[in-house]
Design a protein around this motif. Structure first.
Motif, PDB file in Angstrom:
ATOM      1  N   GLU A 136       0.826  -1.208   0.000  1.00  0.00           N
ATOM      2  CA  GLU A 136       0.000   0.000   0.000  1.00  0.00           C
ATOM      3  C   GLU A 136       0.863   1.262   0.000  1.00  0.00           C
ATOM      4  OE1 GLU A 136      -4.115  -1.405   2.153  1.00  0.00           O
ATOM      5  OE2 GLU A 136      -2.536  -0.626   3.438  1.00  0.00           O
ATOM      6  N   ALA A 137       1.903   1.279   0.832  1.00  0.00           N
ATOM      7  CA  ALA A 137       2.727   2.480   0.966  1.00  0.00           C
ATOM      8  C   ALA A 137       3.544   2.763  -0.297  1.00  0.00           C
ATOM      9  CB  ALA A 137       3.647   2.344   2.168  1.00  0.00           C
ATOM     10  N   LEU A 138       3.939   1.711  -1.014  1.00  0.00           N
ATOM     11  CA  LEU A 138       4.770   1.891  -2.208  1.00  0.00           C
ATOM     12  C   LEU A 138       3.951   2.009  -3.499  1.00  0.00           C
ATOM     13  CD1 LEU A 138       7.702  -0.595  -1.447  1.00  0.00           C
ATOM     14  CD2 LEU A 138       7.660   1.899  -1.135  1.00  0.00           C
ATOM     15  N   SER A 139       2.623   1.863  -3.396  1.00  0.00           N
ATOM     16  CA  SER A 139       1.791   1.890  -4.607  1.00  0.00           C
ATOM     17  C   SER A 139       1.860   3.245  -5.309  1.00  0.00           C
ATOM     18  CB  SER A 139       0.338   1.546  -4.265  1.00  0.00           C
ATOM     19  OG  SER A 139      -0.195   2.473  -3.326  1.00  0.00           O
ATOM     20  N   LYS A 140       1.996   4.333  -4.529  1.00  0.00           N
ATOM     21  CA  LYS A 140       2.090   5.665  -5.150  1.00  0.00           C
ATOM     22  C   LYS A 140       3.406   5.808  -5.919  1.00  0.00           C
ATOM     23  CE  LYS A 140       1.403  10.578  -4.185  1.00  0.00           C
ATOM     24  NZ  LYS A 140       2.442  11.106  -5.075  1.00  0.00           N
ATOM     25  N   THR A 141       4.502   5.380  -5.293  1.00  0.00           N
ATOM     26  CA  THR A 141       5.808   5.458  -5.950  1.00  0.00           C
ATOM     27  C   THR A 141       5.820   4.638  -7.242  1.00  0.00           C
ATOM     28  OG1 THR A 141       6.881   5.713  -3.805  1.00  0.00           O
ATOM     29  CG2 THR A 141       8.283   5.069  -5.641  1.00  0.00           C
ATOM     30  N   ALA A 142       5.189   3.457  -7.175  1.00  0.00           N
ATOM     31  CA  ALA A 142       5.150   2.565  -8.341  1.00  0.00           C
ATOM     32  C   ALA A 142       4.046   2.938  -9.322  1.00  0.00           C
ATOM     33  CB  ALA A 142       4.963   1.124  -7.878  1.00  0.00           C
ATOM     34  N   GLN A 143       3.209   3.921  -8.937  1.00  0.00           N
ATOM     35  CA  GLN A 143       2.046   4.320  -9.737  1.00  0.00           C
ATOM     36  C   GLN A 143       1.202   3.094 -10.116  1.00  0.00           C
ATOM     37  OE1 GLN A 143       2.942   6.930 -13.001  1.00  0.00           O
ATOM     38  NE2 GLN A 143       4.142   8.338 -11.759  1.00  0.00           N
ATOM     39  N   SER A 144       0.924   2.268  -9.110  1.00  0.00           N
ATOM     40  CA  SER A 144       0.248   0.993  -9.352  1.00  0.00           C
ATOM     41  C   SER A 144      -1.011   0.865  -8.503  1.00  0.00           C
ATOM     42  CB  SER A 144       1.216  -0.166  -9.037  1.00  0.00           C
ATOM     43  OG  SER A 144       0.538  -1.398  -9.053  1.00  0.00           O
ATOM     44  N   SER A 145      -2.148   0.908  -9.164  1.00  0.00           N
ATOM     45  CA  SER A 145      -3.405   0.659  -8.451  1.00  0.00           C
ATOM     46  C   SER A 145      -3.500  -0.807  -8.038  1.00  0.00           C
ATOM     47  CB  SER A 145      -4.600   1.025  -9.341  1.00  0.00           C
ATOM     48  OG  SER A 145      -4.606   0.245 -10.533  1.00  0.00           O
ATOM     49  N   GLU A 146      -2.841  -1.692  -8.808  1.00  0.00           N
ATOM     50  CA  GLU A 146      -2.867  -3.131  -8.488  1.00  0.00           C
ATOM     51  C   GLU A 146      -2.212  -3.400  -7.135  1.00  0.00           C
ATOM     52  OE1 GLU A 146      -3.050  -2.649 -12.910  1.00  0.00           O
ATOM     53  OE2 GLU A 146      -1.734  -1.878 -11.329  1.00  0.00           O
ATOM     54  N   MET A 147      -1.094  -2.714  -6.852  1.00  0.00           N
ATOM     55  CA  MET A 147      -0.426  -2.892  -5.561  1.00  0.00           C
ATOM     56  C   MET A 147      -1.331  -2.453  -4.418  1.00  0.00           C
ATOM     57  SD  MET A 147       3.515  -1.727  -6.339  1.00  0.00           S
ATOM     58  CE  MET A 147       3.984  -1.765  -4.596  1.00  0.00           C
ATOM     59  N   LEU A 148      -2.037  -1.346  -4.612  1.00  0.00           N
ATOM     60  CA  LEU A 148      -2.955  -0.853  -3.586  1.00  0.00           C
ATOM     61  C   LEU A 148      -4.077  -1.861  -3.334  1.00  0.00           C
ATOM     62  CD1 LEU A 148      -3.880   1.471  -1.720  1.00  0.00           C
ATOM     63  CD2 LEU A 148      -5.138   2.416  -3.682  1.00  0.00           C
ATOM     64  N   ILE A 149      -4.637  -2.399  -4.415  1.00  0.00           N
ATOM     65  CA  ILE A 149      -5.741  -3.361  -4.296  1.00  0.00           C
ATOM     66  C   ILE A 149      -5.278  -4.647  -3.605  1.00  0.00           C
ATOM     67  CG2 ILE A 149      -7.298  -4.857  -5.618  1.00  0.00           C
ATOM     68  CD1 ILE A 149      -7.389  -2.510  -7.702  1.00  0.00           C
ATOM     69  N   VAL A 150      -4.123  -5.175  -4.020  1.00  0.00           N
ATOM     70  CA  VAL A 150      -3.598  -6.404  -3.407  1.00  0.00           C
ATOM     71  C   VAL A 150      -3.269  -6.164  -1.936  1.00  0.00           C
ATOM     72  CG1 VAL A 150      -1.725  -8.095  -3.430  1.00  0.00           C
ATOM     73  CG2 VAL A 150      -2.727  -7.329  -5.584  1.00  0.00           C
ATOM     74  N   GLY A 151      -2.720  -4.981  -1.638  1.00  0.00           N
ATOM     75  CA  GLY A 151      -2.426  -4.652  -0.243  1.00  0.00           C
ATOM     76  C   GLY A 151      -3.678  -4.635   0.613  1.00  0.00           C
TER      77      GLY A 151
ATOM     78  N   ALA B 227      -2.081  14.591  -0.859  1.00  0.00           N
ATOM     79  CA  ALA B 227      -1.577  13.871  -2.028  1.00  0.00           C
ATOM     80  C   ALA B 227      -0.264  13.157  -1.731  1.00  0.00           C
ATOM     81  CB  ALA B 227      -1.400  14.835  -3.196  1.00  0.00           C
ATOM     82  N   ASN B 228       0.568  13.743  -0.874  1.00  0.00           N
ATOM     83  CA  ASN B 228       1.842  13.118  -0.525  1.00  0.00           C
ATOM     84  C   ASN B 228       1.787  12.341   0.787  1.00  0.00           C
ATOM     85  OD1 ASN B 228       3.287  14.132  -2.796  1.00  0.00           O
ATOM     86  ND2 ASN B 228       3.446  16.131  -1.795  1.00  0.00           N
ATOM     87  N   GLY B 229       0.758  12.592   1.584  1.00  0.00           N
ATOM     88  CA  GLY B 229       0.700  11.994   2.921  1.00  0.00           C
ATOM     89  C   GLY B 229       0.002  10.655   2.996  1.00  0.00           C
ATOM     90  N   TRP B 230      -0.885  10.342   2.024  1.00  0.00           N
ATOM     91  CA  TRP B 230      -1.698   9.133   2.181  1.00  0.00           C
ATOM     92  C   TRP B 230      -0.891   7.830   2.184  1.00  0.00           C
ATOM     93  CZ3 TRP B 230      -1.654   5.456  -1.578  1.00  0.00           C
ATOM     94  CH2 TRP B 230      -1.429   5.831  -2.904  1.00  0.00           C
ATOM     95  N   PRO B 231       0.266   7.711   1.491  1.00  0.00           N
ATOM     96  CA  PRO B 231       1.030   6.466   1.641  1.00  0.00           C
ATOM     97  C   PRO B 231       1.504   6.245   3.084  1.00  0.00           C
ATOM     98  CG  PRO B 231       1.736   7.635  -0.332  1.00  0.00           C
ATOM     99  CD  PRO B 231       0.861   8.568   0.439  1.00  0.00           C
ATOM    100  N   TRP B 232       1.858   7.328   3.772  1.00  0.00           N
ATOM    101  CA  TRP B 232       2.245   7.221   5.171  1.00  0.00           C
ATOM    102  C   TRP B 232       1.037   6.845   6.024  1.00  0.00           C
ATOM    103  CZ3 TRP B 232       7.228   7.003   6.146  1.00  0.00           C
ATOM    104  CH2 TRP B 232       8.124   7.621   5.266  1.00  0.00           C
ATOM    105  N   LEU B 233      -0.118   7.375   5.663  1.00  0.00           N
ATOM    106  CA  LEU B 233      -1.356   7.047   6.371  1.00  0.00           C
ATOM    107  C   LEU B 233      -1.621   5.540   6.343  1.00  0.00           C
ATOM    108  CD1 LEU B 233      -4.015   8.240   7.686  1.00  0.00           C
ATOM    109  CD2 LEU B 233      -4.975   8.219   5.373  1.00  0.00           C
ATOM    110  N   LEU B 234      -1.372   4.923   5.187  1.00  0.00           N
ATOM    111  CA  LEU B 234      -1.605   3.489   5.035  1.00  0.00           C
ATOM    112  C   LEU B 234      -0.486   2.659   5.674  1.00  0.00           C
ATOM    113  CD1 LEU B 234      -2.921   3.350   1.345  1.00  0.00           C
ATOM    114  CD2 LEU B 234      -4.223   3.615   3.461  1.00  0.00           C
ATOM    115  N   ALA B 235       0.714   3.258   5.823  1.00  0.00           N
ATOM    116  CA  ALA B 235       1.853   2.522   6.382  1.00  0.00           C
ATOM    117  C   ALA B 235       1.846   2.478   7.901  1.00  0.00           C
ATOM    118  CB  ALA B 235       3.157   3.148   5.895  1.00  0.00           C
ATOM    119  N   VAL B 236       1.001   3.289   8.549  1.00  0.00           N
ATOM    120  CA  VAL B 236       0.945   3.352  10.019  1.00  0.00           C
ATOM    121  C   VAL B 236       0.707   1.982  10.644  1.00  0.00           C
ATOM    122  CG1 VAL B 236      -0.514   4.193  11.930  1.00  0.00           C
ATOM    123  CG2 VAL B 236       0.312   5.781  10.200  1.00  0.00           C
ATOM    124  N   ILE B 237       0.067   1.084   9.899  1.00  0.00           N
ATOM    125  CA  ILE B 237      -0.328  -0.217  10.454  1.00  0.00           C
ATOM    126  C   ILE B 237       0.854  -1.074  10.901  1.00  0.00           C
ATOM    127  CG2 ILE B 237      -2.521  -0.304   9.231  1.00  0.00           C
ATOM    128  CD1 ILE B 237      -1.203  -2.078   7.119  1.00  0.00           C
TER     129      ILE B 237
END
Length: 471
Positions: A109-124, A182-192
């Motif tokens: 989830e946290a790296l999906s933005k860097t990879a520009q991958s919706s698939e990574m977000l969904i799988v996460g 826009a830049n903070g949401w990957p950190w939001l998902l990484a808190v877990i």
């Protein structure tokens, strides 16, 4: 009589860190929906229409819906395998190994933005859903099996309390002024990863449940040591004797498989109760309110900022009332609190249906806020917390893992159905959709009144004996 002590409290807090994942991931996608949808449209997806707003682009809408709902699908799978994991790895072992899924999900989830991958977000989201489904079965099981009888309800409520606290935390961190950017949401998902790391450090210091050690593994000495650790200075001979009696009965009944769970006449009624209370928790309408609270407040006439803060007020009240439920459950009883909660929700739902139709009147939007908060208050009184541990009270050691698997799977399936159907139904029948929840709440009130026994201060053997007498 065994009471709360420092070691027992430490074990409860360590195990309940698993509930962080359940609550946080339930609420975390609500506040940052706008900025994440924009990212999907502009960066992650091809074939989107940049001339449209992200919320109006059907490709973005479909991917976003899948991202939200795949979490519940993962939860169903986690629920299905709960019994297998609980028997193979133990309650404590299952919780510890389950943290591997947290680390995998957080990375995706946290790296999906860097990879520009919706698939990574969904799988996460799918992976963390499996983790949460397992947690929903394993944690109440662990808490129930380490609890003294007199505290079983209060300790069982801790799971829901942590869920409510972390839903509120996800809403706060998801605000635009915190991590909902826009830049903070990957950190939001990484808190877990943070609670997962803490649990990996603290739970190994706690014992496996005495019941699992004695009844599943036959390790009497380890079971007594675990019980001594949990009870401190209190003598444990009485509890050990009760477990020995349960072990003798389990030798006759053996471990219950899923097929036997549905086929055994003695288990049929408690299984029906376990399934109905889980359906009732979700079909009460609570997740429609949780998932779409900001939308409900906006439609009631509040602007986006006011809606987000009204949602925070709702989350805060959920926490407060769950604490009160924790204090009341051993005095008022499970059945009483369930009836109070569902009756209050029924009355509030009817009032909300009426109020939303008159939002052009200046004071009515504020009445809608009050009614939604009251709805959440009534949910927290009993329907929010009691189903999770009631399931563990209705079954003996041999049937508990299989029953928990069924109950948790039913809960996540009902969650998925509500999440998928609420907006389509709302688009067809508008605010009258809440009348469907009101009708269901009324049915659940009747079921609780006539079918659910009071389990307060009763041992597992006394509870199973009640069902045998009803045959």
């Amino acid at each position: 009589m065994a009471s709360m002590n420092a070691r027992l409290a430490f074990a409860i807090m360590s195990a309940s860190l698993s509930a962080f994942q359940h609550g946080y991931n339930t609420g975390v996608m609500n506040a940052p929906e706008f900025v994440m949808s924009q990212w999907l449209q502009k960066e992650a997806l091809t074939g989107t229409n940049l001339s449209l707003a992200a919320k109006d682009d059907p490709v973005v809408t479909n991917i976003w819906s899948l991202t939200v709902s795949i979490y519940c699908v993962g939860g169903m799978i986690g629920g299905v395998i709960t019994g297998l994991v609980a028997d193979r790895l133990g309650r404590k072992g299952g919780l510890l190994w389950n943290n591997l899924l947290v680390f995998v999900a957080a990375m995706l989830e946290a790296l999906s933005k860097t990879a520009q991958s919706s698939e990574m977000l969904i799988v996460g989201r799918f992976v963390i859903g499996i983790n949460n489904g397992l947690n929903a079965g394993l944690t109440p099981m662990y808490l129930a099996e380490i609890s003294p009888v007199a505290l079983r309800g209060s300790i069982g409520t801790v799971y829901q309390l942590v869920i409510t606290i972390t839903i509120l935390l996800s809403q706060i961190l998801g605000l635009e002024v915190v991590l909902g950017t826009a830049n903070g949401w990957p950190w939001l998902l990484a808190v877990i990863v943070l609670p997962a790391i803490v649990q990996c450090c603290t739970l190994p210091l706690c014992p496996e449940t005495p019941k699992f050690l004695l009844l599943n593994k036959g390790a009497e000495l380890k079971a007594q040591r675990a019980l001594n650790w949990l009870r401190g200075d209190v003598a444990v001979h009485g509890e050990m004797e009760e477990m020995h009696q349960e072990a003798e009965k389990n030798k006759i009944s053996k471990k219950v498989t899923l097929r036997e769970l549905f086929g055994n006449q003695q288990l049929r009624q408690p299984l029906l109760i376990a399934m109905v209370v889980m359906v009732a928790q979700q079909f009460s309408g609570i997740n429609a309110v949780m998932f779409f609270s900001t939308n409900i407040f906006t439609n009631a006439g509040l602007n986006e900022g006011q809606s987000q803060y009204a949602t925070l007020g709702m989350g805060a009240m959920n926490v407060v009332m769950t604490v009160i439920s924790l204090l009341l459950v051993e005095k008022a009883g499970r059945k009483t609190l369930l009836l109070i909660g569902f009756t209050g929700m029924f009355a509030t739902t009817i009032a909300l249906c009426i109020a939303i139709k008159y939002t052009t009147i200046s004071w009515v939007p504020y009445l809608c806020i009050a009614l939604v908060i009251l709805f959440v208050t009534m949910f927290a009184v009993g329907p929010g917390s009691i189903p999770w541990f009631l399931v563990t009270e209705l079954f003996n050691q041999g049937a508990r893992p299989a029953a928990s698997s069924v109950a948790v799977t039913v809960n996540w399936t009902a969650n998925f159905i509500v999440a998928q159907s609420f907006l389509p139904l709302k688009s067809i029948i508008d605010t009258n959709v809440f009348l469907i929840f009101a009708a269901l709440q009324f049915i659940f009130i009747l079921f609780i009144s006539f079918k659910i026994p009071e389990t307060k201060n009763k041992t597992i053997e006394e509870i199973t004996a009640m069902f045998r007498q009803q045959l």
